[in-house]
Motif scaffolding. Structure first.
Motif: not given
Length: 217
Positions: A3-6, A135-138, A163-167
């Motif tokens: 997810l970081f990469s995407r 993961s935090a950097y997402v 967006l979902a993970r950041s929420r």
């Protein structure tokens, strides 16, 4: 880590696709033009490279959620923020910023892909696993992607999964759940003070509204 990469790839692609004129437009970061934000992303990429190359030997002190803290909203007098503006102006031509972000940003992306998720790294006087750090950097990439396109409606937005993970991360950092009626994008924009909530949103937020914004840093 995928997810970081995407998220990072999508953000860099959005910058690469901007016309030159967009670099002089306002961004979603108060007081910053798009060029200032892109310059900040160059520094972010450098931070990722530095952190992944800084091994630690002690136990983790933070994870993906606790890496960030709720901080006071920017007051416009931060000397580092002012430095970013001066650095961005020094590039003069947008292609130079695009080139530097692609160069350093690609390296940061490759380093993230090669990193051992369980490896311990040190940054900001804290220790955490490389997996938790990335993961935090997402959250960082997603919020700044929203900042990038704040006044550029034709530019592509961040990935839905980012967006979902950041929420989720913001809710963990703030210790508050946003109403299910809020889209992930609106939860991030309203939650971090990037947009003022409507009356209906304020009513849905209830007591949480009085705690806004949750600026993170």
């Amino acid at each position: 880590m995928d997810l970081f990469s995407r998220s990072w790839t999508a953000l860099r692609a959005a910058v690469a696709g901007l016309p030159d004129a967009a670099f002089a437009r306002p961004s979603g970061c108060a007081g910053w033009l798009v060029r200032d934000l892109v310059c900040h992303l160059v520094l972010d990429a450098q931070d990722v490279l530095i952190t992944l190359a800084t091994p630690a030997t002690t136990r983790p002190t933070r994870d993906a959620v606790t890496y960030w803290e709720v901080v006071a909203p920017p007051a416009g007098d931060d000397p580092l923020d002012a430095l970013v503006v001066r650095l961005a102006a020094a590039y003069e031509e947008p292609w130079l910023l695009r080139f530097h972000l692609d160069d350093v940003g690609s390296a940061a992306g490759r380093a993230a892909g090669l990193a051992d998720p369980a490896a311990l790294v040190a940054t900001r006087d804290q220790v955490l696993t490389a997996g938790d750090y990335l993961s935090a950097y997402v959250l960082e990439w997603t919020l700044h992607h929203l900042d990038l396109i704040a006044h550029l409606p034709d530019a592509p937005g961040p990935p839905a999964e980012g967006l979902a993970r950041s929420r989720e991360l913001l809710e963990g950092i703030a210790g508050e759940m946003f109403p299910r009626s809020f889209s992930d994008r609106d939860a991030l924009l309203v939650g971090t003070g990037r947009r003022t909530p409507s009356e209906a949103e304020r009513a849905a937020l209830g007591g949480t509204a009085a705690r806004l914004p949750f600026a993170v840093g």
